[in-house]
Enzyme design. Sequence first.
Site, mmCIF file in Angstrom:
data_model
loop_
_atom_site.group_PDB
_atom_site.id
_atom_site.type_symbol
_atom_site.label_atom_id
_atom_site.label_comp_id
_atom_site.label_asym_id
_atom_site.label_seq_id
_atom_site.Cartn_x
_atom_site.Cartn_y
_atom_site.Cartn_z
ATOM 1 N N GLU A 46 -9.868 -10.413 -7.496
ATOM 2 C CA GLU A 46 -8.901 -9.322 -7.334
ATOM 3 C C GLU A 46 -7.758 -9.437 -8.332
ATOM 4 O O GLU A 46 -7.254 -8.427 -8.830
ATOM 5 C CB GLU A 46 -8.365 -9.321 -5.890
ATOM 6 C CG GLU A 46 -9.447 -8.932 -4.886
ATOM 7 C CD GLU A 46 -8.976 -8.939 -3.439
ATOM 8 O OE1 GLU A 46 -9.781 -8.609 -2.555
ATOM 9 O OE2 GLU A 46 -7.790 -9.269 -3.181
ATOM 10 N N LYS B 223 0.819 -1.216 0.000
ATOM 11 C CA LYS B 223 0.000 0.000 0.000
ATOM 12 C C LYS B 223 0.861 1.277 0.000
ATOM 13 O O LYS B 223 2.062 1.231 0.279
ATOM 14 C CB LYS B 223 -0.927 -0.037 1.226
ATOM 15 C CG LYS B 223 -1.987 -1.153 1.179
ATOM 16 C CD LYS B 223 -2.927 -1.023 2.383
ATOM 17 C CE LYS B 223 -4.030 -2.060 2.375
ATOM 18 N NZ LYS B 223 -4.962 -1.875 3.517
ATOM 19 N N HIS C 72 -2.151 -5.379 1.626
ATOM 20 C CA HIS C 72 -3.466 -5.986 1.433
ATOM 21 C C HIS C 72 -3.262 -7.427 1.008
ATOM 22 O O HIS C 72 -2.303 -7.742 0.299
ATOM 23 C CB HIS C 72 -4.235 -5.260 0.310
ATOM 24 C CG HIS C 72 -5.426 -6.039 -0.177
ATOM 25 N ND1 HIS C 72 -6.657 -5.945 0.417
ATOM 26 C CD2 HIS C 72 -5.546 -6.969 -1.174
ATOM 27 C CE1 HIS C 72 -7.497 -6.778 -0.205
ATOM 28 N NE2 HIS C 72 -6.855 -7.401 -1.162
ATOM 29 N N ASN D 235 -1.879 0.267 6.965
ATOM 30 C CA ASN D 235 -1.361 -1.011 7.463
ATOM 31 C C ASN D 235 -0.499 -1.765 6.446
ATOM 32 O O ASN D 235 -0.307 -2.965 6.549
ATOM 33 C CB ASN D 235 -2.507 -1.866 8.018
ATOM 34 C CG ASN D 235 -3.563 -2.156 6.980
ATOM 35 O OD1 ASN D 235 -3.389 -1.841 5.803
ATOM 36 N ND2 ASN D 235 -4.656 -2.774 7.394
ATOM 37 N N TYR E 100 -12.634 -1.834 -3.586
ATOM 38 C CA TYR E 100 -13.074 -1.997 -2.194
ATOM 39 C C TYR E 100 -14.598 -1.955 -2.057
ATOM 40 O O TYR E 100 -15.105 -1.664 -0.967
ATOM 41 C CB TYR E 100 -12.436 -0.921 -1.310
ATOM 42 C CG TYR E 100 -11.068 -1.275 -0.752
ATOM 43 C CD1 TYR E 100 -10.824 -2.490 -0.112
ATOM 44 C CD2 TYR E 100 -10.020 -0.354 -0.826
ATOM 45 C CE1 TYR E 100 -9.575 -2.790 0.421
ATOM 46 C CE2 TYR E 100 -8.763 -0.658 -0.282
ATOM 47 C CZ TYR E 100 -8.550 -1.881 0.342
ATOM 48 O OH TYR E 100 -7.319 -2.175 0.888
#
Length: 136
Positions: free
Chosen positions: A129, A12, A118, A115, A52
């Site tokens: 995905e 990310k 993913h 964080n 998302y």
Amino acid sequence: MSNLEQTLSIIKPDAVERDLQDKIKEEFTKNGFNIFKEKKIHITKTEAEEFYKVHQTKIFYNNLCEYLSSGPIIVMILEKVEAVAENRKLMGATDPKKAEEGTLRKKYGLSIDKNSVHGSDSQENAKKEILFFFKD
Ligand code: IDP
Ligand code: MG
């Protein structure tokens, strides 16, 4: 019978910004994942909203989509026996504060929203995905 799987991983924006991509990729290979495909991209907010979509009713949805589209990311197809579960285990809990010692989010995550990584949460979502980012 060995169960070789593919899963989608994303490094990310917070991790790319801190130049952690090589360290994180090394963690994957050290843990037996093959990085089958990878690319560095910068997605639009609209693309993040599509990616998302399952979270569209959550209060953090807008921030989440702003964030994922805020800078470059590395998207990867990882391969390993039971790659989906193995990657979730290596990533650790969503909130770095709750993630186990040694996990990627514990080591590199800054907060529940930043964080660092993913990972797909099921084989079905992994397929979706992967298609989302690697259409060819
Ligand atoms: P996961 O990434 O561990 O699968 P999900 O529940 O699927 O976690 O949430 C997707 C992403 O949304 C998380 O990685 C995190 O960046 C963000 N997120 C999840 N819960 C919260 C929250 O309570 N506040 C802010 N962001 C959150
Ligand atoms: Mg998830």
